[in-house]
Design a protein around this motif. Structure first.
Motif, PDB file in Angstrom:
ATOM      1  N   GLU A 105       1.625  19.878  -6.143  1.00  0.00           N
ATOM      2  CA  GLU A 105       1.981  18.578  -5.570  1.00  0.00           C
ATOM      3  C   GLU A 105       0.737  17.823  -5.130  1.00  0.00           C
ATOM      4  O   GLU A 105      -0.310  18.418  -4.848  1.00  0.00           O
ATOM      5  N   ALA A 106       0.887  16.516  -5.062  1.00  0.00           N
ATOM      6  CA  ALA A 106      -0.171  15.657  -4.516  1.00  0.00           C
ATOM      7  C   ALA A 106       0.490  14.442  -3.892  1.00  0.00           C
ATOM      8  O   ALA A 106       1.581  14.029  -4.307  1.00  0.00           O
ATOM      9  N   SER A 107      -0.142  13.883  -2.910  1.00  0.00           N
ATOM     10  CA  SER A 107       0.367  12.668  -2.284  1.00  0.00           C
ATOM     11  C   SER A 107      -0.806  11.833  -1.811  1.00  0.00           C
ATOM     12  O   SER A 107      -1.911  12.342  -1.587  1.00  0.00           O
ATOM     13  N   GLY A 108      -0.569  10.538  -1.709  1.00  0.00           N
ATOM     14  CA  GLY A 108      -1.618   9.659  -1.219  1.00  0.00           C
ATOM     15  C   GLY A 108      -1.356   8.223  -1.606  1.00  0.00           C
ATOM     16  O   GLY A 108      -0.402   7.912  -2.326  1.00  0.00           O
ATOM     17  N   ALA A 109      -2.213   7.336  -1.102  1.00  0.00           N
ATOM     18  CA  ALA A 109      -2.120   5.920  -1.428  1.00  0.00           C
ATOM     19  C   ALA A 109      -2.837   5.657  -2.746  1.00  0.00           C
ATOM     20  O   ALA A 109      -3.677   6.439  -3.182  1.00  0.00           O
ATOM     21  N   GLY A 110      -2.497   4.573  -3.381  1.00  0.00           N
ATOM     22  CA  GLY A 110      -3.086   4.229  -4.675  1.00  0.00           C
ATOM     23  C   GLY A 110      -1.983   3.971  -5.676  1.00  0.00           C
ATOM     24  O   GLY A 110      -0.840   3.696  -5.309  1.00  0.00           O
TER      25      GLY A 110
ATOM     26  N   ALA B 133       0.848  -1.200   0.000  1.00  0.00           N
ATOM     27  CA  ALA B 133       0.000   0.000   0.000  1.00  0.00           C
ATOM     28  C   ALA B 133       0.878   1.241   0.000  1.00  0.00           C
ATOM     29  O   ALA B 133       0.903   2.007   0.965  1.00  0.00           O
ATOM     30  N   PRO B 134       1.633   1.462  -1.078  1.00  0.00           N
ATOM     31  CA  PRO B 134       2.585   2.577  -1.100  1.00  0.00           C
ATOM     32  C   PRO B 134       1.884   3.936  -1.110  1.00  0.00           C
ATOM     33  O   PRO B 134       0.756   4.072  -1.576  1.00  0.00           O
ATOM     34  N   ILE B 135       2.583   4.922  -0.570  1.00  0.00           N
ATOM     35  CA  ILE B 135       2.119   6.314  -0.593  1.00  0.00           C
ATOM     36  C   ILE B 135       3.092   7.101  -1.471  1.00  0.00           C
ATOM     37  O   ILE B 135       4.291   7.159  -1.186  1.00  0.00           O
ATOM     38  N   PHE B 136       2.582   7.676  -2.541  1.00  0.00           N
ATOM     39  CA  PHE B 136       3.415   8.405  -3.489  1.00  0.00           C
ATOM     40  C   PHE B 136       3.288   9.909  -3.258  1.00  0.00           C
ATOM     41  O   PHE B 136       2.217  10.420  -2.931  1.00  0.00           O
ATOM     42  N   HIS B 137       4.399  10.616  -3.463  1.00  0.00           N
ATOM     43  CA  HIS B 137       4.437  12.078  -3.427  1.00  0.00           C
ATOM     44  C   HIS B 137       4.896  12.528  -4.807  1.00  0.00           C
ATOM     45  O   HIS B 137       6.016  12.215  -5.234  1.00  0.00           O
TER      46      HIS B 137
END
Length: 229
Positions: free
Chosen positions: A203-208, A187-191
């Motif tokens: 910018e955006a970040s979150g899981a998916g 369940a990685p969180i990307f930035h």
């Protein structure tokens, strides 16, 4: 073959009772658990993509007789893209019945967008082979009904819209930079930073999936360009 209780419950959610449940089992079988006697769902995915495409093209063509090809194309893309297929798969609990190898299961395969999207297309192919195009069309139209009803006139995804904005303003396409990654492997969180050639960023970040966070970053930058931020 007699399907188990979990498969029978899934067929009820899907809205199709298979005369040949082995087709559904194949559609749910990921390559991580496939063998010479247990084929995976890749060939069915190929066929299901075309079944879904024809149903959606026909539905959109009939729903708006005045729409041009240029108007129909982005609506079509919004309905058949992987994120949409994965969303429908989650809606009917497809991940619960996926047949996965142990390593894929341990890495969160039941929640992975690409696996869900591929399996959803494979399931549509299985329905088509089991009962014909009309049966597949009825299932698609029921499962996609809310998405068809709420479709915007111009449902371009944010990355496409941002690229078109950049081109219209004499710039090369925006770039997307992954600035960090956290969370567990399943369940990685990307930035992600979206950047235009003139230096403007968001910018955006979150899981998916990485793509979904790129879409969020593109939308954030569009909102900034249009004064909504």
């Amino acid at each position: 073959m007699t399907p188990g209780a979990d498969i029978r419950a899934f067929m009820a959610r899907l809205g199709h009772d298979f005369a040949r449940p082995e087709l559904l089992i194949r559609a749910l079988t990921h390559g991580s658990i496939a063998s010479a006697t247990r084929p995976d769902n890749q060939r069915l995915e190929f066929l299901g993509d075309r079944v879904l495409g024809l149903v959606m093209a026909e539905a959109l063509f009939s729903a708006d007789l005045a729409a041009s090809e240029g108007q129909l194309a982005p609506r079509y893309n919004a309905l058949v893209r992987g994120e949409t297929c994965a969303g429908v798969a989650r809606q009917i609990g497809l991940g619960e019945v996926l047949k996965l190898g142990r390593s894929e299961m341990m890495s969160g395969g039941r929640r992975k967008e690409a696996l869900l999207a591929d399996a959803m297309e494979a399931v549509l192919a299985a329905i088509y082979l089991d009962a014909g195009f009309e049966a597949a069309r009825q299932v698609v139209m029921r499962l996609w009904a809310d998405r068809l009803a709420s479709l915007e006139d111009d449902p371009r995804d944010a990355k496409t819209a941002l690229q078109e904005w950049a081109q219209a303003n004499g710039m090369p396409p925006p770039v997307y930079e992954q600035t960090a990654r956290g969370g567990p492997d399943h369940a990685p969180i990307f930035h992600i930073t979206a950047r235009l050639a003139d230096g403007r960023t968001a910018e955006a970040s979150g899981a998916g999936t990485k793509r979904s966070i790129e879409q969020a970053a593109a939308q954030a930058l569009l909102d900034r360009l249009e004064g909504r931020q």
